[in-house]
Design an enzyme around this catalytic site. Structure first.
Site, mmCIF file in Angstrom:
data_model
loop_
_atom_site.group_PDB
_atom_site.id
_atom_site.type_symbol
_atom_site.label_atom_id
_atom_site.label_comp_id
_atom_site.label_asym_id
_atom_site.label_seq_id
_atom_site.Cartn_x
_atom_site.Cartn_y
_atom_site.Cartn_z
ATOM 1 N N HIS A 505 0.819 -1.206 0.000
ATOM 2 C CA HIS A 505 0.000 0.000 0.000
ATOM 3 C C HIS A 505 0.860 1.267 0.000
ATOM 4 O O HIS A 505 0.888 2.016 -0.977
ATOM 5 C CB HIS A 505 -0.942 -0.028 1.211
ATOM 6 C CG HIS A 505 -1.893 1.128 1.266
ATOM 7 N ND1 HIS A 505 -2.664 1.397 2.370
ATOM 8 C CD2 HIS A 505 -2.195 2.110 0.376
ATOM 9 C CE1 HIS A 505 -3.409 2.478 2.143
ATOM 10 N NE2 HIS A 505 -3.123 2.929 0.945
ATOM 11 N N HIS A 510 1.613 5.042 -2.769
ATOM 12 C CA HIS A 510 1.843 6.407 -2.265
ATOM 13 C C HIS A 510 3.276 6.887 -2.527
ATOM 14 O O HIS A 510 3.493 7.929 -3.153
ATOM 15 C CB HIS A 510 1.585 6.463 -0.759
ATOM 16 C CG HIS A 510 0.155 6.386 -0.372
ATOM 17 N ND1 HIS A 510 -0.583 7.485 0.017
ATOM 18 C CD2 HIS A 510 -0.697 5.329 -0.279
ATOM 19 C CE1 HIS A 510 -1.811 7.123 0.320
ATOM 20 N NE2 HIS A 510 -1.918 5.813 0.149
ATOM 21 N N HIS A 696 -4.395 1.198 -6.013
ATOM 22 C CA HIS A 696 -4.573 1.796 -4.690
ATOM 23 C C HIS A 696 -5.952 1.499 -4.129
ATOM 24 O O HIS A 696 -6.105 1.205 -2.947
ATOM 25 C CB HIS A 696 -4.358 3.305 -4.754
ATOM 26 C CG HIS A 696 -4.578 3.970 -3.424
ATOM 27 N ND1 HIS A 696 -5.755 4.608 -3.093
ATOM 28 C CD2 HIS A 696 -3.779 4.068 -2.330
ATOM 29 C CE1 HIS A 696 -5.672 5.067 -1.858
ATOM 30 N NE2 HIS A 696 -4.486 4.759 -1.371
ATOM 31 N N ASN A 700 -6.839 -0.213 -0.485
ATOM 32 C CA ASN A 700 -7.224 0.758 0.537
ATOM 33 C C ASN A 700 -8.649 0.606 1.050
ATOM 34 O O ASN A 700 -8.878 0.610 2.261
ATOM 35 C CB ASN A 700 -7.044 2.181 -0.001
ATOM 36 C CG ASN A 700 -7.319 3.225 1.062
ATOM 37 O OD1 ASN A 700 -6.504 3.446 1.963
ATOM 38 N ND2 ASN A 700 -8.475 3.871 0.975
ATOM 39 N N ILE A 845 -6.756 9.492 -0.178
ATOM 40 C CA ILE A 845 -6.898 9.186 1.246
ATOM 41 C C ILE A 845 -5.960 8.036 1.568
ATOM 42 O O ILE A 845 -5.578 7.284 0.664
ATOM 43 C CB ILE A 845 -8.348 8.829 1.634
ATOM 44 C CG1 ILE A 845 -8.518 8.761 3.154
ATOM 45 C CG2 ILE A 845 -8.757 7.532 0.979
ATOM 46 C CD1 ILE A 845 -8.369 10.089 3.841
#
Length: 845
Positions: A505, A510, A696, A700, A845
């Protein structure tokens, strides 16, 4: 709002530091709004400029300016009449300084010095030796209406002569002057830096954390803030502690409208208000006494004395209910999806296995090509490379097949976390309240297409020739082995939770995308067609990453407090980066690397899945192909010849800088894709868009539905499985359920964690999903591309219907059946809230 300099008559081109993050005036820095007009006789055309400059919540059209309002540089072509549109957005909450500026702004409007429009031609004025410009015209007479006309994209060599200098100046400003210094919140400067802001040695030596990035701990680069060095170590940047804001370029900040602040404000409320209150109200030694006690989090709630002001209470998420006029509140969570249909589903072995191909971390499982597995670690440091797994451990679970037959038939799979965790176990287990193994879990693919776990290997650091550092746990045959098996599975889940959060993740989406985003802003003009393509997939990512560095992955943050690795969490992430490869981040390449698929030109997507009912892969390939086609159509439209790619200086510098500076520690690797042809560009862009959107989303938005119930997915463990000679073995036999819950996270740890992942799993009402754009018909001035985008949107809607159909197909047992959660993490659209579905365009987020 309009800044003071603009009010006082300073030309718009001079940027004001008082502008809010989303303020876009008639000529803004990055998205240039200098309206180009072509040099043709006025009498043959009528130019209507309708362009949005974002300033408040209300939209207005400024009535036509009189010809006398528009200056000219004495051109022989005469004067023109212009309509302009400005959208005014007031901040939801203003401080005293902003209120004062707003009043000055209103005064400026009354005297006609509020917003100024200047036209910049695409042509050069030979006398002025620069672009032809109109005079500065004041926009007056506001009336409610809104319209928007988009800009035309230009490759660098296509840039009209009048805009070339502006294009270059804009990019130069965004790169900064290179002189360093601390960045102000009003700045729009994009620079690179290492992760030297995760620790706080000035506060406490125990809060010292290593620098990520460099030869010692390679890591991607993040956005530079320029804060002063710490007093303890000049290499370390001082921290900005919550709730103070951390610098990101102002265009990257969350927008102010109420819809846009839903998830962000909720996250801040949880991190800044709720978590400290939980620590005050719940003892760190308070354990769940059993399943009924755990269930009270969802059916009764916890009474907390929050001691918060009314405005802070109102910001907390819906699972916190204020008790009348007191300062008390009830903490009551929604029932997680994993137990909503079948309360005991999590205990079943088939459900434990199913979640490795249809859960929140479906990208770690690999096909076994040999048995037993072998470690790649240095045996001098970490002991023998051989596994404790033997053929006799699994032979009885292979439906009559030999081990070699099962391998040849592609029926054996493994989730192997041995080499990731073993180098850190001594340090992890030395921390208070944390105990971990390095786990390997072997699965057998059944004849009906489901997986079943057949052995779990648990390893501890090697401590000598006679060390019994490895053990194998089998599926249960009696009550005692049943509880050992449940604890072993919990340790596997804790390993998996750490790898999911720190590697799959955070690192693979990110962190590794941030350098490409920084480079895009620094090197690609907003006029560039590739910038226009990438723009919705970069939205808010720098901001959410900055928040993560401040509160989630930093010292004492949620990741350290709630996950097994504790203070060594980010070092595990950095260790994983050493083997990260950009060219393997696309879904097809990843599936082939893991042995889950093999190339097959006769199959859809050009791949044959060896686990046919693999929901993540099957749905993901639909989206991957749709993104690929859309990107290829887009790229081929602008790059009709291969030479256009290699000669595009902005494009080449974007990719080169992202690799050489953003991923500096791996920049010399031979596996970086070349960028010479339109097909090269298509592959690179498809990977980036896939990671920002579907990949993602898959990692997530299932965090709370699957991880909100601690027994299904504990994120840390506090006890090892006792041996018969261990002092605690008697207490294990006497009350195995009590022992089990003392091994799981405590009440405080569980409450903190699920409060955060509830928020992280939430879609906000302003979410922009794959196949959507804010202005679907006007984001580009190219009609051909608009039509291609609508084709892409239609394909995404078709994929959603196909996913819905698959989830109703009883032959697909990994997504349809009694109590089975349908796999919707790749379903493109979603309602707001925690839905376990929805693919936003970007990491928001």
């Amino acid at each position: 709002m309009v800044g003071v300099k603009e009010i006082m008559g300073t030309p718009i081109m001079q940027k004001s530091s008082l502008l809010t993050s989303s303020t876009r005036l008639i000529q803004i820095s990055h998205n240039i709004r200098s309206y180009p007009f072509h040099n043709v006789p006025i009498k043959k055309r009528r130019l209507i400029v309708q362009q949005k400059a974002v300033i408040s919540d209300n939209s207005y059209v400024i009535k036509s300016s009189k010809p006398s309002d528009l200056g000219t540089n004495h051109s022989s072509y005469g004067e023109i009449k212009v309509n302009a549109v400005v959208t005014v957005r007031n901040k939801i909450k203003e401080d005293l300084k902003e209120t004062l500026v707003k009043q000055l702004d209103n005064l400026g409007d009354k005297i006609g010095r509020g917003v100024v429009l200047q036209l910049v031609s695409v042509e050069i004025d030979p006398r002025a030796r620069g672009p032809k410009k109109s005079g500065e015209a004041v926009l007056k007479d506001w009336s409610k209406k809104s319209n928007l006309k988009a800009e035309k994209p230009y490759l660098p060599h296509q840039t009209p002569a009048g805009l070339r200098a502006l294009r270059e100046k804009e990019l130069k400003d965004l790169r900064g002057d290179g002189k360093g210094g601390e960045r102000k919140l009003s700045d729009r400067i994009y620079e690179y830096d290492v992760y030297n802001d995760l620790g706080n040695p000035d506060k406490n030596s125990e809060l010292t954390r290593p620098i990520l990035g460099g030869s010692n701990l390679p890591y991607p680069r993040r956005c530079r803030t320029g804060r002063p060095s710490s007093q303890t170590d000049k290499r370390i940047e001082t921290r900005v502690e919550k709730p103070l804001p951390i610098y990101i370029p102002r265009d990257e900040q969350f927008e102010e409208p109420k819809a846009g602040t839903f998830s962000f404000c909720r996250l801040k409320a949880v991190l800044h208000n709720l978590l400290p209150s939980l620590t005050t109200n719940i003892s760190s030694k308070h354990d769940f006494t059993g399943f009924q006690h755990l269930d009270t989090l969802y059916n009764e709630g916890l009474l907390l004395d929050l001691g918060l002001h009314e405005d802070n209470l109102q910001k907390l998420p819906e699972f916190v209910t204020k008790i009348r006029t007191t300062s008390q509140a009830m903490l009551k969570f929604d029932t997680p999806l994993i137990i909503a249909k079948d309360k005991m589903a999590w205990m079943r072995d088939d459900e434990f296995a199913r979640q490795f191909i249809a859960g929140v971390n479906p990208g770690s499982i690999e096909r076994m090509t040999s048995f037993p597995p072998v470690s790649k670690l240095d045996p001098e440091q970490h002991g023998p490379v051989e596994s404790a797994l033997k053929e006799e451990h699994i032979l009885g679970y292979l439906d009559g097949m030999s081990v070699q037959e099962a391998l040849d038939a592609n029926r054996l799979y493994i989730v192997d976390y041995h080499d990731i965790y073993l180098p850190f176990l001594d340090r992890i287990n030395a921390q208070d309240g944390r105990k971990a193994y390095a786990t390997r879990t072997v699965f057998f693919l059944t004849s009906v297409g489901t997986l079943k776990p057949i052995a779990i290997e648990l390893s501890l650091p090697h401590s000598g020739h006679n060390s019994k550092s490895k053990r194998v746990v089998h599926p249960p045959v009696d009550a005692t082995t049943n509880w050992k098996w449940q604890i072993a599975k919990a340790h596997v889940c804790a390993n998996d939770a750490g790898v999911h959060q720190l590697v799959q993740h955070w690192l693979r989406t990110h962190a590794t995308l941030e350098p490409f985003i920084l480079s895009a802003h620094r090197r690609l003009s907003s006029m560039h067609p590739i910038y226009k393509l990438l723009e919705p997939h970069m939205r808010y990512t720098l901001h959410i990453n900055a928040i993560a560095r401040q509160s989630l992955i930093s010292c004492g943050g949620v990741i350290e407090e709630c996950f097994t690795p504790g203070r060594y969490a980010m070092e595990i992430s950095a260790a994983a980066y050493k083997s990260w490869r950009f060219d393997l981040q696309g879904l097809p390449s990843d599936l082939i690397r893991r042995g889950i698929a093999v190339p097959d030109s006769t199959q859809p997507h050009g791949l044959k899945l060896l686990i046919k009912d693999y929901p993540y892969a099957a749905d993901g390939l639909l989206i991957w192909d749709a993104i690929t086609k859309w990107v290829r159509d887009y790229v081929n439209h602008y790059y009709t010849e291969p030479s256009l790619v290699s000669e595009d200086r902005e494009l080449q510098s974007w990719y080169d800088e992202a690799v050489r500076f953003g991923h500096a520690d791996l920049s010399n690797a031979s596996w970086w894709p070349e960028l010479k042809t339109p097909e090269d560009l298509t592959k690179i862009l498809t990977i980036l868009i896939w990671l920002a959107s579907a990949q993602h989303a898959a990692l997530n938005f299932g965090q709370y539905p699957y991880g909100g119930y601690a027994p299904n997915r504990p994120v840390l463990m506090r006890r090892l499985i006792p041996d018969e000679n261990d002092p605690e073995y008697a207490s294990f036999l006497a009350d195995p359920q009590k022992f089990y819950f003392t091994a799981l996270p405590s009440v405080l740890q569980t409450s903190k964690f699920i409060a955060v992942i509830d928020t992280l799993s939430t879609h906000s009402p302003d979410e922009e999903y794959l196949g959507e754009r804010t202005q679907p018909s006007t984001w580009t001035g190219d009609a051909v591309i608009v039509e291609k985008f609508f084709e892409f949107s239609a394909e995404i809607r078709r994929i959603e219907k196909e996913i819905d159909r698959r989830n109703c197909d009883p032959s697909l047992r990994n997504r349809c059946g009694a109590g089975i959660i349908p796999y919707e993490l790749m379903a493109p659209s979603s309602q707001p809230g925690v839905t376990c579905r929805g693919v936003p365009n970007s990491i928001t987020i």
